[in-house]
Design a protein around this motif. Structure first.
Motif, mmCIF file in Angstrom:
data_model
loop_
_atom_site.group_PDB
_atom_site.id
_atom_site.type_symbol
_atom_site.label_atom_id
_atom_site.label_comp_id
_atom_site.label_asym_id
_atom_site.label_seq_id
_atom_site.Cartn_x
_atom_site.Cartn_y
_atom_site.Cartn_z
ATOM 1 N N VAL A 20 0.912 -1.272 -0.032
ATOM 2 C CA VAL A 20 -0.088 0.095 -0.169
ATOM 3 C C VAL A 20 0.774 1.364 -0.209
ATOM 4 C CG1 VAL A 20 -1.683 1.332 1.333
ATOM 5 C CG2 VAL A 20 -2.180 -1.193 1.177
ATOM 6 N N ALA A 21 1.873 1.285 0.703
ATOM 7 C CA ALA A 21 2.837 2.512 0.724
ATOM 8 C C ALA A 21 3.464 2.512 -0.384
ATOM 9 C CB ALA A 21 3.870 2.072 1.801
ATOM 10 N N LEU A 22 3.905 1.533 -1.138
ATOM 11 C CA LEU A 22 4.528 1.639 -2.475
ATOM 12 C C LEU A 22 3.538 2.110 -3.423
ATOM 13 C CD1 LEU A 22 6.804 -1.418 -2.493
ATOM 14 C CD2 LEU A 22 7.477 1.032 -2.438
ATOM 15 N N ALA A 23 2.443 1.636 -3.398
ATOM 16 C CA ALA A 23 1.215 2.236 -4.474
ATOM 17 C C ALA A 23 0.815 3.607 -4.621
ATOM 18 C CB ALA A 23 -0.051 1.378 -4.045
ATOM 19 N N ALA A 24 1.214 4.461 -3.496
ATOM 20 C CA ALA A 24 0.925 5.677 -3.530
ATOM 21 C C ALA A 24 2.092 6.422 -2.963
ATOM 22 C CB ALA A 24 -0.394 6.178 -2.896
ATOM 23 N N PRO A 25 3.416 6.326 -3.395
ATOM 24 C CA PRO A 25 4.438 7.022 -2.878
ATOM 25 C C PRO A 25 4.181 8.673 -2.678
ATOM 26 C CG PRO A 25 5.037 6.054 -5.062
ATOM 27 C CD PRO A 25 3.690 5.628 -4.901
ATOM 28 N N ALA A 26 3.297 9.026 -3.689
ATOM 29 C CA ALA A 26 3.680 10.704 -3.700
ATOM 30 C C ALA A 26 2.279 11.056 -2.672
ATOM 31 C CB ALA A 26 3.399 11.296 -4.945
ATOM 32 N N ALA A 27 1.532 10.117 -2.197
ATOM 33 C CA ALA A 27 0.206 10.641 -1.240
ATOM 34 C C ALA A 27 0.786 11.640 -0.252
ATOM 35 C CB ALA A 27 -0.390 9.360 -0.947
ATOM 36 N N GLY A 28 0.238 12.752 -0.004
ATOM 37 C CA GLY A 28 0.733 13.802 0.948
ATOM 38 C C GLY A 28 1.967 14.523 0.791
ATOM 39 N N ALA A 29 2.771 14.087 -0.076
ATOM 40 C CA ALA A 29 3.969 14.907 -0.468
ATOM 41 C C ALA A 29 3.816 16.351 -0.929
ATOM 42 C CB ALA A 29 4.718 13.905 -1.405
ATOM 43 N N SER A 30 4.722 16.887 -0.612
ATOM 44 C CA SER A 30 4.763 18.378 -1.134
ATOM 45 C C SER A 30 5.143 18.694 -2.436
ATOM 46 C CB SER A 30 5.277 19.296 0.068
ATOM 47 O OG SER A 30 5.370 20.756 -0.532
ATOM 48 N N SER A 31 4.451 19.226 -3.319
ATOM 49 C CA SER A 31 5.077 19.523 -4.526
ATOM 50 C C SER A 31 5.856 20.779 -4.647
ATOM 51 C CB SER A 31 3.959 19.710 -5.655
ATOM 52 O OG SER A 31 3.304 20.828 -5.411
ATOM 53 N N GLN A 32 5.690 21.690 -3.970
ATOM 54 C CA GLN A 32 6.440 22.805 -3.455
ATOM 55 C C GLN A 32 8.056 22.276 -3.114
ATOM 56 O OE1 GLN A 32 4.620 25.193 -0.965
ATOM 57 N NE2 GLN A 32 3.533 26.576 -2.538
ATOM 58 N N ALA A 33 8.221 21.282 -2.103
ATOM 59 C CA ALA A 33 9.300 20.851 -1.726
ATOM 60 C C ALA A 33 9.840 19.893 -2.776
ATOM 61 C CB ALA A 33 9.065 19.954 -0.433
ATOM 62 N N GLY A 34 9.113 19.389 -3.525
ATOM 63 C CA GLY A 34 9.496 18.639 -4.905
ATOM 64 C C GLY A 34 10.083 19.517 -5.792
ATOM 65 N N ALA A 35 9.829 20.631 -6.047
ATOM 66 C CA ALA A 35 10.477 21.592 -6.903
ATOM 67 C C ALA A 35 11.823 21.835 -6.482
ATOM 68 C CB ALA A 35 9.404 22.759 -6.934
ATOM 69 N N LYS A 36 11.955 21.982 -5.012
ATOM 70 C CA LYS A 36 13.191 22.334 -4.706
ATOM 71 C C LYS A 36 14.085 21.011 -4.907
ATOM 72 C CE LYS A 36 11.757 25.873 -1.406
ATOM 73 N NZ LYS A 36 11.667 26.163 -0.056
ATOM 74 N N ASP A 37 13.656 20.065 -4.610
ATOM 75 C CA ASP A 37 14.217 18.720 -4.674
ATOM 76 C C ASP A 37 14.798 18.466 -6.135
ATOM 77 O OD1 ASP A 37 14.143 18.273 -2.043
ATOM 78 O OD2 ASP A 37 12.458 17.120 -2.138
ATOM 79 N N PHE A 38 13.780 18.506 -7.080
ATOM 80 C CA PHE A 38 14.022 18.470 -8.480
ATOM 81 C C PHE A 38 15.159 19.343 -8.944
ATOM 82 C CE2 PHE A 38 13.607 19.516 -12.984
ATOM 83 C CZ PHE A 38 13.315 18.103 -13.694
ATOM 84 N N ALA A 39 15.008 20.730 -8.625
ATOM 85 C CA ALA A 39 16.001 21.814 -8.856
ATOM 86 C C ALA A 39 17.703 21.271 -8.368
ATOM 87 C CB ALA A 39 15.673 23.081 -8.299
ATOM 88 N N SER A 40 17.604 20.657 -7.191
ATOM 89 C CA SER A 40 19.063 20.265 -6.874
ATOM 90 C C SER A 40 19.426 18.822 -7.388
ATOM 91 C CB SER A 40 18.940 20.117 -5.382
ATOM 92 O OG SER A 40 18.102 19.254 -4.760
ATOM 93 N N GLN A 41 18.382 17.954 -7.433
ATOM 94 C CA GLN A 41 18.649 16.709 -8.018
ATOM 95 C C GLN A 41 18.754 16.353 -9.415
ATOM 96 O OE1 GLN A 41 19.525 13.921 -5.916
ATOM 97 N NE2 GLN A 41 19.331 14.506 -3.856
ATOM 98 N N CYS A 42 17.824 17.162 -10.161
ATOM 99 C CA CYS A 42 17.411 16.446 -11.539
ATOM 100 C C CYS A 42 17.493 17.515 -12.554
ATOM 101 C CB CYS A 42 15.790 16.294 -11.445
ATOM 102 S SG CYS A 42 15.289 15.113 -10.162
ATOM 103 N N ALA A 43 17.296 18.835 -12.129
ATOM 104 C CA ALA A 43 17.356 19.951 -13.252
ATOM 105 C C ALA A 43 18.623 20.235 -14.016
ATOM 106 C CB ALA A 43 17.036 21.279 -12.577
ATOM 107 N N MET A 44 19.800 19.767 -13.548
ATOM 108 C CA MET A 44 21.009 20.068 -14.379
ATOM 109 C C MET A 44 20.998 18.738 -15.669
ATOM 110 S SD MET A 44 23.746 17.773 -11.984
ATOM 111 C CE MET A 44 23.398 18.673 -10.396
ATOM 112 N N CYS A 45 20.134 18.034 -15.598
ATOM 113 C CA CYS A 45 20.173 17.000 -16.712
ATOM 114 C C CYS A 45 18.664 17.330 -17.561
ATOM 115 C CB CYS A 45 20.482 15.760 -16.417
ATOM 116 S SG CYS A 45 22.097 15.615 -16.012
ATOM 117 N N HIS A 46 17.698 17.468 -16.708
ATOM 118 C CA HIS A 46 16.364 17.349 -17.424
ATOM 119 C C HIS A 46 15.567 18.650 -17.281
ATOM 120 C CE1 HIS A 46 16.196 12.912 -17.058
ATOM 121 N NE2 HIS A 46 16.705 13.072 -16.121
ATOM 122 N N ALA A 47 15.288 19.076 -18.451
ATOM 123 C CA ALA A 47 14.179 20.300 -18.679
ATOM 124 C C ALA A 47 12.831 19.735 -17.825
ATOM 125 C CB ALA A 47 14.074 20.755 -19.977
#
Length: 130
Positions: A20-47
């Motif tokens: 059940v935990a794996l079925a909805a990993p994004a439930a309750g997660a913050s997209s605002q925090a995710g934008a920051k995480d994306f910027a630090s982890q992913c944006a150097m390679c991904h538009a």
């Protein structure tokens, strides 16, 4: 037998909870925090904006729900082209944790994100990119 049955029921309950935990990993997660995480982890390679050219990695705008290896104009590895699945929250969670285990032979040179909460935030952010 009673002791074995209790242990078996407990093991099944734990396994079910994990699924059940794996079925909805994004439930309750913050997209605002995710934008920051994306910027630090992913944006150097991904538009991640509509119509932007892919970089080292494919543009991730609209990735949730997209067939793996299908973004026009990006040169995917043969492994990703033949992955045969759509990107949903569960698949993204597994992939972000261990990319080479999910699509062995993909060309993303990234070890993965061990922190489940951080992965959930990134997935929540990616889910907003439509």
């Amino acid at each position: 037998m009673g002791r074995f049955l209790k242990k078996s029921v407990l093991t099944s309950a734990i396994a079910t909870g994990a699924l059940v935990a794996l079925a909805a990993p994004a439930a309750g997660a913050s997209s605002q925090a995710g934008a920051k995480d994306f910027a630090s982890q992913c944006a150097m390679c991904h538009a991640h904006t509509s119509g932007a050219r892919s970089g080292i990695g494919p543009n991730l705008f609209g990735v949730v729900g997209r067939k793996a290896g299908s973004l026009a104009g990006y040169s995917y590895s043969p492994a990703m082209k033949s992955a045969g699945f759509d990107w949903d929250a569960q698949r993204l969670d597994h992939y972000l944790a261990k990319p080479q285990q999910v699509v062995h032979g993909n060309k993303m040179p990234f070890a993965g994100i061990g922190n489940a909460a951080e992965r959930a935030e990134i997935i929540a952010y990616l889910s907003t990119l439509k």
